[in-house]
Motif scaffolding. Structure first.
Motif, short mmCIF file in Angstrom:
data_model
loop_
_atom_site.label_atom_id
_atom_site.label_comp_id
_atom_site.label_asym_id
_atom_site.label_seq_id
_atom_site.Cartn_x
_atom_site.Cartn_y
_atom_site.Cartn_z
N THR A 21 0.84 -1.20 0.00
CA THR A 21 0.00 0.00 0.00
C THR A 21 0.87 1.25 0.00
O THR A 21 2.09 1.17 0.22
N ASN A 33 0.88 3.45 2.23
CA ASN A 33 1.41 3.60 3.59
C ASN A 33 2.63 2.71 3.80
O ASN A 33 3.57 3.09 4.51
N ASN A 34 2.62 1.52 3.20
CA ASN A 34 3.80 0.65 3.25
C ASN A 34 5.01 1.34 2.62
O ASN A 34 6.12 1.32 3.17
N ARG A 57 5.49 4.54 2.26
CA ARG A 57 5.93 5.65 3.10
C ARG A 57 6.76 5.15 4.29
O ARG A 57 7.75 5.76 4.68
N GLU A 58 6.34 4.02 4.85
CA GLU A 58 7.05 3.48 6.01
C GLU A 58 8.46 3.05 5.64
O GLU A 58 9.40 3.21 6.40
N GLU A 72 8.65 10.04 2.78
CA GLU A 72 7.66 10.79 2.00
C GLU A 72 8.02 10.88 0.52
O GLU A 72 7.18 11.12 -0.32
#
Length: 425
Positions: free
Chosen positions: A326, A328-329, A331-332, A336
């Motif tokens: 995802t 979010n994955n 980004r982690e 950014e």
């Protein structure tokens, strides 16, 4: 890999199955000068790298260098338990390390990064002559080390050349200001003579891999950067020497001036073209290329993108183990942005179905078929065409039609028999 739980943090490091340098010395008693010079060179590369990043090891010894495998002669430095981030022009006071290897300035509790070079001198002494330079009771060793009074056994020293003896003597100087630095030691004839006998590994296939990486999409570069962390020792070994040849000052990283110099001298790549490739490789924006970044470029063509590597890399991005990647994955894992590209844009590049996440099937399809945008293909084609025009009469340059880029990728061409080098075969 890093695994964190409520009560502990576990670091999983690469497996170095070849055992300690100390064990190999025990079995062989002493090394030939050629083998000793090779070992000294590799130890110095590690020491010079950490010193250039203001880290002092403080426990250099034969036991803290491991071989990659039993068949390999490739060494890595381990055990940073006593290491310290050190500011130049300051001194350290803590006495630490292993007595037989410890520098006199450490015993005096007033020392700098030069303590590592004394310890290296002891290590090379043992490899060359087959015995410890300082032995006896603890008090005797301390007194002898402070005086720089090592044991000279004539029957063993007579077997070793004056150049090798000089190398050891200049490392075992009591005054740290007169002692060779890591950078100076790498330029000593004992080490340089060994380098002169090595084969060249930086070939046209390597340059084409760099060009391919430089023109790839942001997500593809991010994926290959992550793949670099999943490579086996055997896969890394196929391109390791090429990186070392790019690293002209033996600092452990490749700077822009080194990159331009080598590509111009060996492959006639213009400064502007080299700048484009360098910028793409420098994913951390540090103005230098680290080994992992170089490995990422090699994944595109020089190292096989096999199923195990693809799955291991997918799992690194799939941090929540949901079976998909995802935004979010991303980004982690990447932050950014990555190499100047926004994470949302990177996701859109690889999300073929527009579902908002990347399945393993999409991942495979993207990495095995995607070759960059039309604009990127045009840039690559121009670079390759320029190469072809300048190197028609040079057999060492990989000959390739730019039209093949969109279909096969930059380094998909064949290497002629006379063009092949040991890292291309």
């Amino acid at each position: 890999d890093v695994y964190q739980s409520e009560g502990r943090l576990d670091l999983v490091m690469e497996c170095m199955s070849g055992g300690e340098l100390f064990t190999r010395v025990q079995k062989r008693k002493r090394f030939s000068e050629a083998d000793a010079a090779t070992a000294a060179y590799q130890m110095l590369l590690a020491i010079n790298y950490i010193h250039s990043h203001d880290v002092v090891h403080r426990d250099i010894k034969l036991e803290n260098f491991l071989y990659e495998s039993e068949e390999s002669d490739y060494l890595k430095l381990i055990d940073f338990g006593f290491s310290k981030v050190w500011k130049k022009n300051t001194s350290m006071q803590l006495s630490c390390g292993t007595l037989a290897y410890v520098a006199p300035d450490v015993l005096m509790q007033n020392y700098s990064s030069q303590c590592d070079l004394w310890s290296l001198g002891v290590s090379v002494f043992i490899i060359l002559f087959g015995y410890m330079p300082f032995s006896g009771s603890e008090d005797k060793q301390i007194n002898d080390i402070k005086a720089g009074r090592y044991v000279v056994k004539k029957q063993y020293w007579e077997r070793v050349s004056d150049v090798a003896q000089d190398f050891v003597k200049k490392l075992l100087l009591v005054d740290p200001l007169k002692r060779l630095t890591a950078e100076q030691a790498l330029q000593h004839p004992f080490v340089v003579r060994r380098q002169a006998k090595t084969e060249e590994h930086l070939c046209a296939a390597t340059v084409d891999a760099l060009i391919s990486f430089g023109t790839a999409s942001s997500f593809r570069r991010a994926a290959m950067s992550m793949m670099a962390w999943s490579l086996t020792n055997e896969e890394r070994s196929t391109v390791r020497q090429a990186f070392i040849e790019l690293d002209q000052d033996n600092s452990g990283t490749v700077k822009l001036w080194e990159f331009k110099k080598v590509l111009l001298a060996k492959f006639h790549v213009k400064s502007e073209e080299a700048q484009v490739i360098f910028t793409a490789l420098d994913t951390n924006n540090t103005d230098e290329i680290h080994y992992t970044e170089f490995l990422a470029a090699m994944v595109s063509t020089r190292i096989s993108m096999h199923d195990d590597l693809l799955k291991a890399t997918f799992d690194r991005f799939d941090v929540d183990k949901s079976g998909t990647i995802t935004v979010n994955n991303l980004r982690e894992v990447l932050g950014e942005n990555f190499a100047g590209s926004d994470i949302d844009q990177i996701m859109r590049e690889a999300d073929i179905t527009g579902s908002g996440d990347i399945t393993y099937e999409e991942w495979i399809r993207y990495l095995r078929q995607e070759q960059g945008t039309e604009k990127q293909k045009d840039v690559a084609a121009q670079l390759i065409d320029g190469q072809l025009q300048k190197t028609k009469s040079e057999p060492k340059i990989l000959q390739m039609k730019s039209a093949e880029f969109g279909k096969k990728g930059v380094a998909a061409g064949t290497v002629g028999k006379e063009a092949a080098c040991c890292c291309c075969q």
